[in-house]
Design a protein around this motif. Structure first.
Motif, PDB file in Angstrom:
ATOM      1  N   LEU A 100       0.834  -1.197   0.000  1.00 27.94           N
ATOM      2  CA  LEU A 100       0.000   0.000   0.000  1.00 27.94           C
ATOM      3  C   LEU A 100       0.873   1.254   0.000  1.00 27.94           C
ATOM      4  N   ALA A 119       2.530   1.540  -3.408  1.00 28.47           N
ATOM      5  CA  ALA A 119       1.595   1.956  -4.452  1.00 28.47           C
ATOM      6  C   ALA A 119       1.330   3.454  -4.381  1.00 28.47           C
ATOM      7  N   SER A 162       2.008  -3.047  -7.544  1.00 34.19           N
ATOM      8  CA  SER A 162       1.896  -3.046  -6.076  1.00 34.19           C
ATOM      9  C   SER A 162       0.453  -3.266  -5.653  1.00 34.19           C
ATOM     10  N   ILE A 163      -0.465  -2.636  -6.368  1.00 29.57           N
ATOM     11  CA  ILE A 163      -1.882  -2.814  -6.047  1.00 29.57           C
ATOM     12  C   ILE A 163      -2.304  -4.260  -6.307  1.00 29.57           C
TER      13      ILE A 163
END
Length: 105
Positions: free
Chosen positions: A72, A75, A93-94
């Motif tokens: 998180l 991202a 990343s998400i």
């Protein structure tokens, strides 16, 4: 490079290595995985030092929650950058964050 971008890269690489490690372990033990997932999980947890094992033994896994937070943070930082590479890393990343959320369920 800014400090927060360096931290985001370190967090991203750490989380990605964890995911890669799981998939490599899975494919090396695919027969066991198809027979008994519980035995596979026990074998996977035994690979870690005793200090880290509680992070992977409990349900929901504290390690997954930590990796969700790392992804998180990564991202958010990557998506605020203007470079296309960082945008791609932010989207991945998400996706990795969602994969870790799925592992908690």
């Amino acid at each position: 490079m800014r400090k927060r971008l360096i931290f985001a890269i370190i967090f991203y690489v750490t989380g990605t290595l964890n995911i890669i490690d799981w998939y490599v372990f899975w494919y090396q033990n695919e027969d066991l995985a198809l027979k008994s997932f519980n035995l596979l999980k026990v074998k996977y947890i035994e690979r870690f030092p005793s200090l880290l094992r509680p992070l992977f033994e409990l349900n929901p896994q504290p390690a997954a929650i930590v990796f969700i937070l790392l992804f998180l943070y990564s991202a958010i930082i990557f998506l605020n950058e203007k470079n296309l590479i960082f945008k791609i890393m932010g989207v991945s990343s998400i996706l990795f964050l969602l994969q870790n959320m799925f592992s908690i369920m």
